[in-house]
Design a protein around this motif. Sequence first.
Motif, PDB file in Angstrom:
ATOM      1  N   SER A  96      75.855  47.232  50.747  1.00 19.30           N
ATOM      2  CA  SER A  96      76.356  45.868  50.624  1.00 19.30           C
ATOM      3  C   SER A  96      76.765  45.280  51.972  1.00 19.30           C
ATOM      4  O   SER A  96      76.881  44.059  52.113  1.00 19.30           O
ATOM      5  CB  SER A  96      77.551  45.824  49.667  1.00 19.30           C
ATOM      6  N   SER A  99      74.270  42.512  55.275  1.00 18.28           N
ATOM      7  CA  SER A  99      74.227  41.168  54.731  1.00 18.28           C
ATOM      8  C   SER A  99      74.697  40.135  55.740  1.00 18.28           C
ATOM      9  O   SER A  99      75.523  40.450  56.611  1.00 18.28           O
ATOM     10  CB  SER A  99      75.130  41.113  53.486  1.00 18.28           C
ATOM     11  N   ARG A 101      76.697  38.067  55.037  1.00 13.65           N
ATOM     12  CA  ARG A 101      78.072  37.828  54.614  1.00 13.65           C
ATOM     13  C   ARG A 101      79.022  38.893  55.130  1.00 13.65           C
ATOM     14  O   ARG A 101      80.179  38.948  54.720  1.00 13.65           O
ATOM     15  CB  ARG A 101      78.137  37.774  53.081  1.00 13.65           C
TER      16      ARG A 101
END
Length: 214
Positions: A96, A99, A101
Amino acid sequence: MMSGTRSAIVGIGCVSALGLDVTSFWSALKAGQSGVGPLRLPRYENRFVRVAAQVPPFDAAAHFAPHVLPALDPSSQYALLAMREAVAGSGLDRASFASPRTGVIVGTGAGGTQTITEAAYSFYVAQEKRTSPNIVPSLMPNAAASQIAFELGAQGPTFAVCTACASGNHAVALAHMLLATGAVDRVICGATEAVVHPAGMRAWEALRVLSSDT
């Protein structure tokens, strides 16, 4: 920034004179153990300072790939090891972090100063004919942040904060600001330094801020 916005710290990592992980650090801290010990440093003759709080020796080749290690100043090595521990303890899927982000902010007072010292020694003293192309990516102050982003695949804001001894605090504050404004969903932040080398010690000696024996 929105008033009252909160950020959560979900993982921590630590490389220090008290150990190479958070558990070692906290255990030594609670026991009142000092990280200061006899100075281990080559090419530092006629020295005034004989003690320092140094990171315990470790085999860098066991932690970093052969094609990556030559471009890693010790300051970047410490940052990467701490990052790995923080990510592993965060409870988040490592994938995750790859990214746009994900941001990375790393504070440092000086950057890869050991790389600069060794490069100067090889050029002026050893008079070596060739200079490594890894010097620049190793010494730049944002090297640690960049290496963390490379390893994680993070594509969000990635930069260094260079405000002397306040660098780490400023990195954390800026990370909170990025989160509060919604620019990113997560930030790897912290600080790193590796200035215990001949040039660094001589410089701090000149400021008369180091103790000779404690």
